[in-house]
Motif scaffolding. Structure first.
Motif, short mmCIF file in Angstrom:
data_model
loop_
_atom_site.label_atom_id
_atom_site.label_comp_id
_atom_site.label_asym_id
_atom_site.label_seq_id
_atom_site.Cartn_x
_atom_site.Cartn_y
_atom_site.Cartn_z
N SER A 1 0.96 -0.99 0.05
CA SER A 1 0.12 -0.10 -0.05
C SER A 1 0.98 1.21 -0.05
O SER A 1 1.97 1.09 0.26
N ASN A 2 0.07 2.45 -0.13
CA ASN A 2 0.95 3.80 -0.13
C ASN A 2 1.63 3.86 1.21
O ASN A 2 2.54 4.37 1.55
N VAL A 3 0.79 3.42 2.15
CA VAL A 3 1.26 3.58 3.46
C VAL A 3 2.46 2.67 3.88
O VAL A 3 3.31 3.17 4.62
N ALA B 1 2.68 -2.60 -8.28
CA ALA B 1 2.94 -3.37 -6.90
C ALA B 1 1.95 -2.42 -5.96
O ALA B 1 1.12 -3.06 -5.15
N GLU B 2 1.79 -1.11 -6.11
CA GLU B 2 0.97 -0.30 -5.40
C GLU B 2 -0.62 -0.48 -5.43
O GLU B 2 -1.12 -0.40 -6.51
N ILE B 3 -1.09 -1.04 -4.51
CA ILE B 3 -2.51 -1.35 -4.31
C ILE B 3 -3.35 -0.08 -3.75
O ILE B 3 -3.03 0.61 -2.90
N THR B 4 -4.26 0.35 -4.73
CA THR B 4 -5.15 1.43 -4.37
C THR B 4 -6.54 1.13 -4.17
O THR B 4 -6.94 0.17 -4.57
N GLY B 5 -7.31 1.89 -3.48
CA GLY B 5 -8.81 1.64 -3.12
C GLY B 5 -8.83 0.65 -1.90
O GLY B 5 -10.11 0.23 -1.97
N TRP B 6 -8.14 0.43 -1.22
CA TRP B 6 -8.02 -0.41 -0.03
C TRP B 6 -8.75 0.45 1.13
O TRP B 6 -9.28 -0.28 2.18
N GLU C 1 -4.42 -2.72 9.89
CA GLU C 1 -5.56 -2.84 8.95
C GLU C 1 -5.13 -2.48 7.45
O GLU C 1 -5.88 -3.10 6.64
N HIS C 2 -4.26 -1.52 7.30
CA HIS C 2 -4.10 -1.03 5.80
C HIS C 2 -3.22 -2.24 5.00
O HIS C 2 -3.60 -2.32 3.80
N VAL C 3 -2.37 -3.06 5.91
CA VAL C 3 -1.72 -4.23 5.23
C VAL C 3 -2.77 -5.25 4.87
O VAL C 3 -2.81 -5.69 3.89
N LEU C 4 -3.86 -5.54 5.80
CA LEU C 4 -4.79 -6.56 5.42
C LEU C 4 -5.68 -6.30 4.30
O LEU C 4 -6.05 -7.09 3.50
N ALA C 5 -6.02 -4.92 4.18
CA ALA C 5 -6.81 -4.57 3.42
C ALA C 5 -6.39 -4.72 2.09
O ALA C 5 -6.72 -4.87 1.21
N LEU D 1 -7.61 -6.58 -1.13
CA LEU D 1 -8.13 -6.28 -2.29
C LEU D 1 -7.34 -6.61 -3.61
O LEU D 1 -7.77 -6.85 -4.62
N ALA D 2 -5.96 -6.98 -3.26
CA ALA D 2 -5.01 -7.42 -4.53
C ALA D 2 -5.30 -9.01 -4.71
O ALA D 2 -4.84 -9.36 -5.89
N GLY D 3 -5.95 -9.52 -3.61
CA GLY D 3 -6.16 -11.01 -4.00
C GLY D 3 -4.64 -11.71 -3.88
O GLY D 3 -4.24 -12.78 -4.16
N ALA D 4 -3.88 -11.07 -2.78
CA ALA D 4 -2.68 -11.69 -2.60
C ALA D 4 -2.74 -13.13 -1.89
O ALA D 4 -3.78 -13.39 -1.20
N GLY D 5 -1.79 -13.93 -1.97
CA GLY D 5 -1.79 -15.14 -1.31
C GLY D 5 -1.08 -15.23 0.02
O GLY D 5 -1.19 -16.20 0.61
N ALA D 6 -0.21 -14.07 0.27
CA ALA D 6 0.44 -13.91 1.51
C ALA D 6 0.83 -12.61 1.86
O ALA D 6 0.67 -11.80 1.13
N ILE D 7 0.92 -12.43 3.38
CA ILE D 7 1.44 -11.34 3.58
C ILE D 7 2.93 -11.58 4.24
O ILE D 7 2.66 -12.55 5.25
N VAL D 8 3.84 -10.90 4.15
CA VAL D 8 5.19 -11.35 4.50
C VAL D 8 5.37 -10.21 5.30
O VAL D 8 5.80 -8.93 5.26
N THR D 9 5.51 -10.64 6.86
CA THR D 9 5.95 -9.76 7.99
C THR D 9 6.42 -10.45 8.89
O THR D 9 6.59 -11.78 9.10
N HIS D 10 7.14 -9.69 9.90
CA HIS D 10 7.79 -10.11 11.11
C HIS D 10 6.66 -10.30 12.17
O HIS D 10 6.83 -10.88 13.22
N ASN D 11 5.47 -9.38 12.30
CA ASN D 11 4.64 -9.17 12.89
C ASN D 11 3.54 -9.84 13.00
O ASN D 11 2.34 -9.78 12.86
N LEU D 12 3.60 -11.26 13.24
CA LEU D 12 2.79 -12.56 12.78
C LEU D 12 1.75 -12.59 13.82
O LEU D 12 0.67 -12.71 13.64
N LYS D 13 2.16 -12.01 15.19
CA LYS D 13 1.01 -11.96 16.14
C LYS D 13 -0.18 -10.82 15.93
O LYS D 13 -1.36 -10.80 16.39
#
Length: 196
Positions: free
Chosen positions: A32-34, A76-81, A96-100, A104-116
């Motif tokens: 996202s832009n964020v 890569a930059e998803i808008t409208g989320w 929330e912006h990450v998941l949104a 919206l992108a239809g991604a199969g994964a979120i890659v993050t250190h913040n699993l919790k």
């Protein structure tokens, strides 16, 4: 397709590796832009506080980094989320912006250190939440030869904005600093096969 959270883009070598894998068409990155705004802000802080770069130069370098990401990964930059933000009930509303954007992108994964921060019960559909180490292993496994080519490209481009690194140096950093043991083992196997 994978959404890369800010925390996995902030470390330079890890970011370069993940984006180099994407440049080899092993996956499509989204954000996202964020995420890009947070990355730019974090990069300025890192350059000024950790590396002693003058503030004006740090701002220019951070902006150039984000501009280059926008140029090289133009889709890569998803808008409208924004309408989805706040609808998931995540423990940290700032995520929330990450998941949104991922949904919206239809991604199969979120890659993050913040699993919790992304509890499975709150993450819709087949969206996986993975640490960069697991994502790198899965991605390299798709085509270790292409992944090795990504590392070779990183090595060829090193020295432009930082220290010069060989392929072996990069693999050592990925393993020791980022615990990408499985991905590095696959890359060593690909290098050995290439040499024989």
């Amino acid at each position: 397709m994978a959404l890369l959270d800010t925390c996995v883009l902030w470390p330079s070598t890890q970011r370069n590796f993940l984006l180099s894998l994407a440049a080899e068409a092993l996956y499509r990155p989204v954000w996202s832009n964020v995420v890009l705004d947070e990355l730019e802000y974090g990069e300025v802080k890192k350059l000024t506080h950790r590396q002693g770069v003058a503030p004006h130069e740090a701002v220019c370098r951070a902006r150039r980094l984000v501009d280059n990401m926008r140029i090289h990964f133009a889709d890569a930059e998803i808008t409208g989320w924004e309408p989805l933000e706040g609808t998931f009930g995540l423990p940290d509303p700032d995520d929330e912006h990450v998941l949104a954007a991922a949904v919206l992108a239809g991604a199969g994964a979120i890659v993050t250190h913040n699993l919790k921060d992304f509890p499975a019960a709150l993450v819709p559909g087949v969206l996986e939440v993975l640490p960069p180490r697991a994502f790198a292993s899965n991605t390299v496994a798709v085509n270790p030869t292409s992944a090795l080519r990504a590392v070779e490209t990183m090595a060829a481009q090193s020295g432009r904005t930082g220290p010069v690194h060989s392929v072996l140096d990069i693999l050592t950093i990925l393993e020791s600093r980022y615990q990408m043991v499985e991905a590095v083992a696959l890359l060593h196997d690909a290098a050995d096969a290439q040499d024989s």
